[in-house]
Design an enzyme around this catalytic site. Structure first.
Site, PDB file in Angstrom:
ATOM      1  CE  LYS A  12      -4.768   0.650   1.016  1.00 26.86           C
ATOM      2  NZ  LYS A  12      -5.691  -0.406   0.234  1.00 26.86           N
TER       3      LYS A  12
HETATM    4  N1  GLU Z   1      -7.173   0.298  -3.318  1.00 26.37           N
HETATM    5  C1  GLU Z   1      -8.207  -1.282  -3.490  1.00 26.37           C
HETATM    6  C2  GLU Z   1      -7.564  -2.030  -2.253  1.00 26.37           C
HETATM    7  O1  GLU Z   1      -7.518  -1.678  -1.564  1.00 26.37           O
HETATM    8  C3  GLU Z   1      -7.802  -1.949  -4.746  1.00 26.37           C
HETATM    9  C4  GLU Z   1      -6.041  -2.654  -4.756  1.00 26.37           C
HETATM   10  C5  GLU Z   1      -5.820  -2.826  -6.490  1.00 26.37           C
HETATM   11  O2  GLU Z   1      -6.453  -3.629  -7.096  1.00 26.37           O
HETATM   12  O3  GLU Z   1      -4.526  -3.441  -5.630  1.00 26.37           O
HETATM   13  O4  GLU Z   1      -8.160  -3.279  -2.791  1.00 26.37           O
END
Ligand code: GLU
Length: 429
Positions: free
Chosen positions: A115
């Site tokens: 993240k």
């Molecule tokens: N931000 C989204 C999540 O929390 C998608 C992450 C992604 O597609 O890599 O799952």
């Protein structure tokens, strides 16, 4: 000999990270794993903090701070969104990265978890400033992103345009176009059909599955749904529920909550939002205004928290009147609230299952990009549904086997997959 004291990041004061660590400790207590492995999976693998300048429209320069955390990379390259918010901090990003590891493992994607985030209010900046910020941030991250290393995606405060800037910056740096370095891109530069709607759609797939398991036989028009948050996840979940005939009685965004016990017209609200100069539902008629706190406690059958972390707490959980909670957001339920919901017999479909539709279609986008072969929307949705329903079944089977709630079951399932893969690979050297 002087004892070597390892500074622990596990004693955090950040409530989101506390929640993630608490959930982890609880899940691993059911698994008979070696202590060293349990400790290994708790730690983020690598973390980067960057402070970087951005030229503003005024000609002045402002310094911003951003983060990228790779939590676990045993199953593959790390995957996860980039968040733009004034609340971002390293501990929050650590928590969200850890949840990405479990989320990807739960839906059997060949990814680890990551993240990132920048401390910024994206609503306070022009498109040019956001482009400058995103490009410089991408260039700061270039040492640890790449289509085979770590693949960012949108999250709160970022969108397909942000991904286009990231993809362009990365591609300009290496000298050729690399669409697979990010997912959630616009379709005209290699994005996937269905990615924009995927998370919200997946939330509703899980809602339908949960209603089926609860043997709810009412028709959709008699099932009331409340959605907290009207961003990408909330608005698409509300839209899908509305299109399937469910009665969406309340939604909220930064301007507050909107309630109509006879049901809201979600299409109309989305139209209103796209035309709104404040980029919010402020001033929308056809609904009673309620506060965000009141919205969570309104009578309904299904509550979909799709905004921030930490919304359902030990304080308000006993007043929640929903019979089913489906988590569109990451970490909306605090551990104390989980205990209350469990005691009250309220089913909670946990975040790492309920919102996994987003990263699942991100995976489809990455696969399509690498193969340069694209699928139509039907194909995307069919595969998405199959993966989510299988994951849902795995979670319910684990819940029965260990006699635990769905969150603990989801975490047991996912963590055990990462654990077994680690044992198969072995520790290096
Ligand atoms: N931000 C989204 C999540 O929390 C998608 C992450 C992604 O597609 O890599 O799952």
């Amino acid at each position: 000999m002087v004892a070597h004291v390892v500074p622990s990041i596990h004693t955090t004061s950040d409530p989101t990270y506390q929640t993630a660590l608490h959930q982890y400790d609880r899940a691993v207590s059911y698994l008979n794993l070696p202590d060293g492995l349990v400790e290994f999976m708790k730690w983020p693998r690598r973390e980067l903090t960057v402070n970087f300048p951005v030229r503003l429209d005024s000609g002045e320069t402002q310094i911003f701070t951003g983060f990228r955390v790779h939590h676990n990379t045993v199953l593959g390259p790390s995957k996860g969104g980039i968040r733009y918010s004034t609340h971002v901090n390293l501990d929050e990003v650590r928590a969200l990265a850890m949840w990405m590891s479990w989320k990807c493992a739960l839906v059997n994607l060949p990814y680890g978890g990551a993240k990132g985030g920048v401390i910024v209010d994206p609503r306070a900046h022009s498109l040019m400033e956001l482009s400058n910020l995103t490009r410089r941030f991408t260039s700061e991250l270039i040492i640890l992103i790449g289509p085979k290393i770590d693949i960012p995606a949108p999250d709160m405060g970022t969108n397909a345009q942000t991904m286009a800037w990231m993809m362009d910056t990365y591609s300009m740096t290496v000298g050729y176009s690399v669409p697979a370095v990010v997912t959630g891109k616009p379709i005209n530069i290699g994005g996937s059909a269905g990615r924009e709607e995927a998370t919200g759609r997946g939330v509703i797939v899980c809602m339908l599955e949960a209603l089926r398991q609860q043997n709810v036989i009412k028709s959709p028009k008699d099932i009331s749904v409340i959605v907290q948050g009207f961003g990408n996840v909330g608005s698409n979940a509300a839209q899908r529920a509305y299109d399937l005939g469910f009665k969406v009685v309340a939604v909220s965004d930064i301007s507050g909550g909107y309630y109509n016990k006879n049901g809201l017209n979600i299409r109309d609200m989305r139209d209103y939002l796209t035309k709104s100069p404040t980029k919010s539902l402020e001033g929308y008629r056809g609904a009673e205004k309620v506060t965000n706190a009141e919205l969570l406690e309104l009578p309904c059958d299904v509550l979909i928290p799709a905004a921030l972390e930490g919304q359902l707490t030990g304080e308000n959980a006993s007043r929640v009147r929903a019979k089913l909670i489906v988590e569109g957001a990451n970490g909306p339920t605090m551990p104390e609230a989980d205990d209350i919901f469990r005691d009250r017999g309220i089913m909670v479909v946990p975040d790492i299952l309920a919102n996994a539709g987003g990263v699942t279609v991100s995976y489809f986008e990455w696969v399509q990009g690498l193969q340069e072969f694209f699928w139509d929307e039907d194909e995307v949705y069919r595969r998405l549904e199959r993966i989510l329903i299988r994951a849902f079944d795995d979670v319910t089977a684990t819940a029965e086997r260990y006699n635990v709630d769905l969150r603990t079951a989801a975490q047991i399932t996912a963590i055990n997959r990462v654990a077994q893969a680690t044992l198969t690979r072995g520790f290096y050297p």
